[in-house]
Design an enzyme around this catalytic site. Sequence first.
Site, PDB file in Angstrom:
ATOM      1  N   GLU A   1     -86.031 -40.390  10.850  1.00 60.76           N
ATOM      2  CA  GLU A   1     -86.742 -39.506   9.909  1.00 60.76           C
ATOM      3  C   GLU A   1     -87.948 -40.150   9.238  1.00 60.76           C
ATOM      4  O   GLU A   1     -88.128 -40.033   8.021  1.00 60.76           O
ATOM      5  CB  GLU A   1     -85.764 -38.999   8.842  1.00 60.76           C
ATOM      6  CG  GLU A   1     -84.574 -38.263   9.426  1.00 60.76           C
ATOM      7  CD  GLU A   1     -83.659 -37.656   8.364  1.00 60.76           C
ATOM      8  OE1 GLU A   1     -83.831 -37.946   7.175  1.00 60.76           O
ATOM      9  OE2 GLU A   1     -82.766 -36.880   8.750  1.00 60.76           O
TER      10      GLU A   1
ATOM     11  N   GLU B   1     -77.767 -34.348  16.828  1.00 62.42           N
ATOM     12  CA  GLU B   1     -77.021 -33.904  15.644  1.00 62.42           C
ATOM     13  C   GLU B   1     -76.901 -32.377  15.601  1.00 62.42           C
ATOM     14  O   GLU B   1     -77.001 -31.760  14.536  1.00 62.42           O
ATOM     15  CB  GLU B   1     -77.710 -34.403  14.367  1.00 62.42           C
ATOM     16  CG  GLU B   1     -77.921 -35.896  14.329  1.00 62.42           C
ATOM     17  CD  GLU B   1     -78.493 -36.424  13.016  1.00 62.42           C
ATOM     18  OE1 GLU B   1     -78.485 -35.682  12.017  1.00 62.42           O
ATOM     19  OE2 GLU B   1     -78.947 -37.581  13.004  1.00 62.42           O
TER      20      GLU B   1
HETATM   21  C1  XIL Z   1     -75.410 -36.685   6.633  1.00 61.34           C
HETATM   22  C2  XIL Z   1     -73.889 -36.767   6.575  1.00 61.34           C
HETATM   23  O1  XIL Z   1     -73.351 -35.763   7.407  1.00 61.34           O
HETATM   24  C3  XIL Z   1     -73.408 -36.579   5.160  1.00 61.34           C
HETATM   25  O2  XIL Z   1     -72.016 -36.829   5.050  1.00 61.34           O
HETATM   26  C4  XIL Z   1     -74.163 -37.541   4.216  1.00 61.34           C
HETATM   27  O3  XIL Z   1     -73.778 -37.283   2.884  1.00 61.34           O
HETATM   28  C5  XIL Z   1     -75.657 -37.368   4.368  1.00 61.34           C
HETATM   29  O4  XIL Z   1     -76.013 -37.580   5.727  1.00 61.34           O
HETATM   30  N1  XIL Z   1     -79.676 -36.385   9.414  1.00 61.34           N
HETATM   31  C6  XIL Z   1     -79.071 -37.582   9.682  1.00 61.34           C
HETATM   32  C7  XIL Z   1     -77.644 -37.777   9.322  1.00 61.34           C
HETATM   33  O5  XIL Z   1     -79.691 -38.429  10.345  1.00 61.34           O
HETATM   34  O6  XIL Z   1     -77.368 -39.138   9.025  1.00 61.34           O
HETATM   35  C8  XIL Z   1     -77.243 -36.915   8.155  1.00 61.34           C
HETATM   36  O7  XIL Z   1     -75.841 -37.063   7.911  1.00 61.34           O
HETATM   37  C9  XIL Z   1     -77.599 -35.469   8.453  1.00 61.34           C
HETATM   38  C10 XIL Z   1     -79.079 -35.333   8.645  1.00 61.34           C
END
Ligand code: XIL
Length: 463
Positions: free
Chosen positions: A159, A273
């Site tokens: 990100e 994701e």
């Molecule tokens: C999220 C997790 O699912 C949560 O439990 C945590 O509180 C925040 O992060 N993009 C990403 C992931 O790269 O690491 C994130 O995961 C969701 C968005």
Amino acid sequence: MSSTKTISTIAFSTVLLCTGLTSAFAADETLRSLAEERHRYIGAILNSEWFYGNIEAEFEQIHKTQFNAVVAENEMKFDATEPNENTFSYDKGDKMVKYAQENGMRVRGHALAWHSQVPGWVNNYSGQKEKLLSVLKNHIDSVVGHWKGKVAEWDVVNEAVNDEYDAGWRSSNSVWYEGIGPEFLDSAFVWAHAADPDAELCYNDYSLEWGLREKSKASFVVEQVKRWKENGIPITCVGTQTHIEISHETTPQNVRALAKALAELDVTLNITELDIGFPKGSADQLGAADYAKQGHLYRQFMDVFLEEPNMGEFVIWGLTDAHSWLDDQQGKTQGLLYDKQYKPKPAYDSIMVSLKAHPASEVKSPYPSSQFNPPCEGDGCGDSPDAVVPVTASKFSAQISGRALFIAGAKSAKVDVFDMQGRPVFSAKNVKGSVELQGIAEGLYVVRVRDGSASLTKRITIR
Ligand code: XIL
């Protein structure tokens, strides 16, 4: 894909979606077995609750049966692995790596350099370039070094691009960018490569599924990947997170376009994701048509995934709607393949249908086939591991029922069973009719039956 095939597979999929059942599939067919035949990875995160032993028993059983890739929801992030300066905490990640090894799964490491989930002690060095460079290097050396050879792929940078219409680097609220400048990205890849030269290294981000219009986030990432490749920065993959909503109907085609643009640069695109949520609060009003629509969108992503040769992993950000960041943090709900009672939703059936509609012989893979095959030894095996790629029975067939393996058509067979990493777990000679597969834990295996020169290899599930 030909239009005839598309129509027939849509009809097939509609029938399955209407039943809403997975029983339309053979008992030993899982997302995992179909993906493995296609030399691809399908994964789901291990939710944080799993790491604390605080999750229903069904979770792990389904997870290891249906998926061959794992990612930790939070446990390999910076704040989890280095909570205090130069004091590392690997227990949770080690637990996942052990689980993956025991079940023959690929591990994605997530994530090394990210502006979020950074511990307070790092932020205390805000603006101190030399110090931050050494902190990031030490973190990457240690964490990647610790799991060298065990984590197949890292999200090296997560990100780092902003959300502006005219995309550029995320320049605020990032301790790395503000303190070091954009070279933190290049350095992170170089350090990760030095710590594990065999690991695949990804740039991962969200909103890449919004398309390649000029100045978009996706276009900006493609430009950077091009620059990295030209400059010898060791990037091998891009991850598109793909947290989308049910209304985002054009996103699968945008992912296809991104895959094609990255193929030009010899870089793999992974879906890392995926979740497809409904608006929060709508759960009670959702009906069969809504879940069918969700399934259709999931299926379109799987179609694109299988049709683009430089896509390797299809990872979903959760398994069951009972445990999902969507409800807690995203104002969305019901975005995964299994409902809160662990019942597969139409989305599950849809991606099974997509997998079956793309025969293994037509799906290309960015990975060597040796990653997916059990070892070949003894008579009838060639030098290539492809010698034991699943073959159709020449003169006999084998069926599993509980732990009994029934063999029809063989006079005296030799039976070998391998786990999904190709390790032998059972062997018996002179088998006539059936054999009890003793001493094997529940899970997915490959069984090879040989009788004279005839050989049958197939995947089985021991329940
Ligand atoms: C999220 C997790 O699912 C949560 O439990 C945590 O509180 C925040 O992060 N993009 C990403 C992931 O790269 O690491 C994130 O995961 C969701 C968005």
